[in-house]
Design an enzyme around this catalytic site. Structure first.
Site, PDB file in Angstrom:
ATOM      1  N   HIS A   1     -45.475  25.989  40.554  1.00  0.00           N
ATOM      2  CA  HIS A   1     -45.733  24.727  39.849  1.00  0.00           C
ATOM      3  C   HIS A   1     -44.856  23.634  40.447  1.00  0.00           C
ATOM      4  O   HIS A   1     -43.747  23.895  40.915  1.00  0.00           O
ATOM      5  CB  HIS A   1     -45.517  24.856  38.338  1.00  0.00           C
TER       6      HIS A   1
ATOM      7  N   ASP B   1     -44.408  20.546  38.723  1.00  0.00           N
ATOM      8  CA  ASP B   1     -43.753  19.737  37.693  1.00  0.00           C
ATOM      9  C   ASP B   1     -42.366  20.300  37.424  1.00  0.00           C
ATOM     10  O   ASP B   1     -42.097  21.480  37.662  1.00  0.00           O
ATOM     11  CB  ASP B   1     -44.582  19.687  36.413  1.00  0.00           C
TER      12      ASP B   1
ATOM     13  N   GLU C   1     -46.433  23.108  33.873  1.00  0.00           N
ATOM     14  CA  GLU C   1     -45.892  24.381  33.363  1.00  0.00           C
ATOM     15  C   GLU C   1     -44.703  24.165  32.445  1.00  0.00           C
ATOM     16  O   GLU C   1     -44.568  24.815  31.404  1.00  0.00           O
ATOM     17  CB  GLU C   1     -45.500  25.284  34.535  1.00  0.00           C
ATOM     18  N   GLU C   2     -43.828  23.229  32.812  1.00  0.00           N
ATOM     19  CA  GLU C   2     -42.611  23.021  32.036  1.00  0.00           C
ATOM     20  C   GLU C   2     -42.885  22.420  30.658  1.00  0.00           C
ATOM     21  O   GLU C   2     -42.062  22.541  29.743  1.00  0.00           O
ATOM     22  CB  GLU C   2     -41.632  22.113  32.803  1.00  0.00           C
TER      23      GLU C   2
END
Length: 453
Positions: free
Chosen positions: A90, A92, A156-157
């Site tokens: 990911h 982000d 994702e975060e």
């Protein structure tokens, strides 16, 4: 390791890897567009799409996911009849938190004491570079022996589930025989590790209201119900005297059967201050890999600077609950919300809101892909045997992929070893780990292809 042609190629590519990670870290790609401009995330997504295109990927696309972010997809065809491997990362990142706490600017990759510092360097922009290095090394040494799909997530975060919902609506897109999730990490630097379990998570916002408006604490304090005091009581109810998480109805006595985590090593990894006790009971591995853990992420209340002598009319908090494998995250969410509501004192008005959720994950470590990875890591980390560990964090996509593709083997590796300090100030990546894990991934793809024949 340099006697291996793949390893030698990766070593020669490390200066380029540093340049690329510098470019990628420079994007302030926090997927909270109330805090950071959307254009930063979009720029990171385009950078990755361009990198995949340059490596010969076809069908490269920026996928608009339902949560308003973009994921990057690409397909690299391999030999006819070859197996398909999906590589995940990911782009982000977490917010930089207190930028004053960083020794160097968080979005400028900086080398210091043998590590590369910057937000996302390990979690998980470094994972993107790891995948690129592995594929380049194979291309330079006989070619990539499998079909490769790459998916790089953009939120994702945040735990908003955009890619999970997109995958569910497009189930054919990410089909693969094996999935390598590049968002975990070695138990410690230099010890090759696959993550066999992940805790799930839920995020709940709680608000308590007691008055129509703030009141003078001298005139009304002592009888007027203080919303902030009520919130403190509620939050305290989530922990036992020893600090163990206590959510009514949620079991908290599971044990971890696997790699041990020494107490003193954990204190060092977590940078616990001298004289401060660890919380909870059982082994450290029990506490961080096999049991629920609640964390208060934030509280809305007046800051100390500028505070007035007032009884607070309302207060709220954001609470994270990590959920161990075997516990349904939706059920844990219900239990947490019920607990918060039932422990609110003085008849105060309370409301709860779920704002994120992800299920726990347990891998099938007996699958052939794990042997292929063990053999690869034995070459990338000479003299070391691959270990199995849990991870307290969550990667919600894992369960979505496991449900969509029940026959696929899922492995979790990555750059987030303890020294990386992911999610904290001064996040960093070890270039040695990046190099070794890139070699391991390349050799895994070769081993896995050979096993298919």
């Amino acid at each position: 390791m340099s006697s291996n042609p793949v390893a030698a190629t990766v070593a020669s590519l490390m200066p380029r890897a540093k340049e690329e990670l510098t470019e990628l870290v420079a994007f302030k790609s926090v997927a909270d567009f109330d805090q950071f401009p959307r254009v930063e995330s979009e720029g990171a997504a385009r950078w990755i799409a361009d990198a995949l295109t340059a490596e010969g990927f076809t069908d490269v696309a920026l996928l608009d996911t339902p949560d308003g972010t973009q994921s990057v997809y690409g397909f690299l065809p391999g030999p006819e009849g070859a197996r398909t491997v999906l590589l995940y990362a990911h782009y982000d990142v977490q917010p930089p938190l207190d930028e004053a706490g960083w020794a160097t600017p968080p979005f400028e990759l900086t080398e210091r004491d043998g590590r590369w510092y910057g937000r996302g360097a390990a979690d998980c922009k470094g994972g993107v570079i790891m995948h690129l290095l592995a594929l380049r090394a194979l291309k330079a040494n006989g070619g990539v022996p499998v079909h490769v799909k790459v998916i790089v997530e953009g939120s994702e975060e945040q735990g908003t589930g955009g890619l999970e919902r997109y995958a569910e609506n497009h189930p054919d897109l990410l089909t693969a025989d094996t999935i390598v999730i590049g968002d975990a990490g070695n138990f410690r630097a230099g010890l090759p590790t696959v993550t066999s379990t992940l805790r799930g998570m839920t995020l709940v916002r709680v608000r308590i209201d007691t008055l129509e408006g703030n009141l003078h604490s001298g005139q009304f304090g002592g009888a007027a119900p203080d919303a902030l005091a009520a919130l403190v009581r509620v939050l305290d109810s989530l922990r036992a005297e020893d600090g163990s998480t206590t959510v009514d109805g949620l079991a908290g006595d599971e044990a971890w059967d696997g790699l041990r985590y020494d107490d003193e090593q954990f204190r060092k990894d977590a940078k616990v201050l001298d004289g401060v006790e660890l919380i909870g009971s059982g082994t450290v591995a029990d506490r961080i890999w096999a049991r629920p853990a609640v964390t208060v992420l934030g509280i809305d209340c007046p800051p100390v600077v500028g505070a007035t002598p007032s009884v607070q009319a309302s207060a709220r908090a954001l609470i994270s609950l990590r959920v161990p494998p075997g516990v349904d995250a939706a059920e844990a969410t219900k239990l947490l919300r019920t607990h918060l509501e039932s422990h609110t004192p003085w008849g105060a008005r309370v409301s709860t809101e779920q704002i994120g959720q992800g299920q726990a994950f347990r891998a099938d470590t007996a699958s052939p892909a794990y042997q292929a990875m063990a053999d690869a890591m034995a070459v990338a980390y000479p003299g070391q045997e691959m270990q199995y560990a849990g991870q307290g964090g969550s990667i919600p996509l894992c369960n979505t992929l496991a449900a969509l593709y029940p026959k696929a083997e899922i492995l979790l590796i990555g750059l987030s070893e303890p020294e990386a300090q992911i999610h904290a100030v001064n996040e960093s990546v070890s270039p040695d780990e990046l190099e070794r894990l890139s070699v391991a991934e390349a050799l895994f793809l070769r081993n896995y292809a050979s096993g298919a024949n």
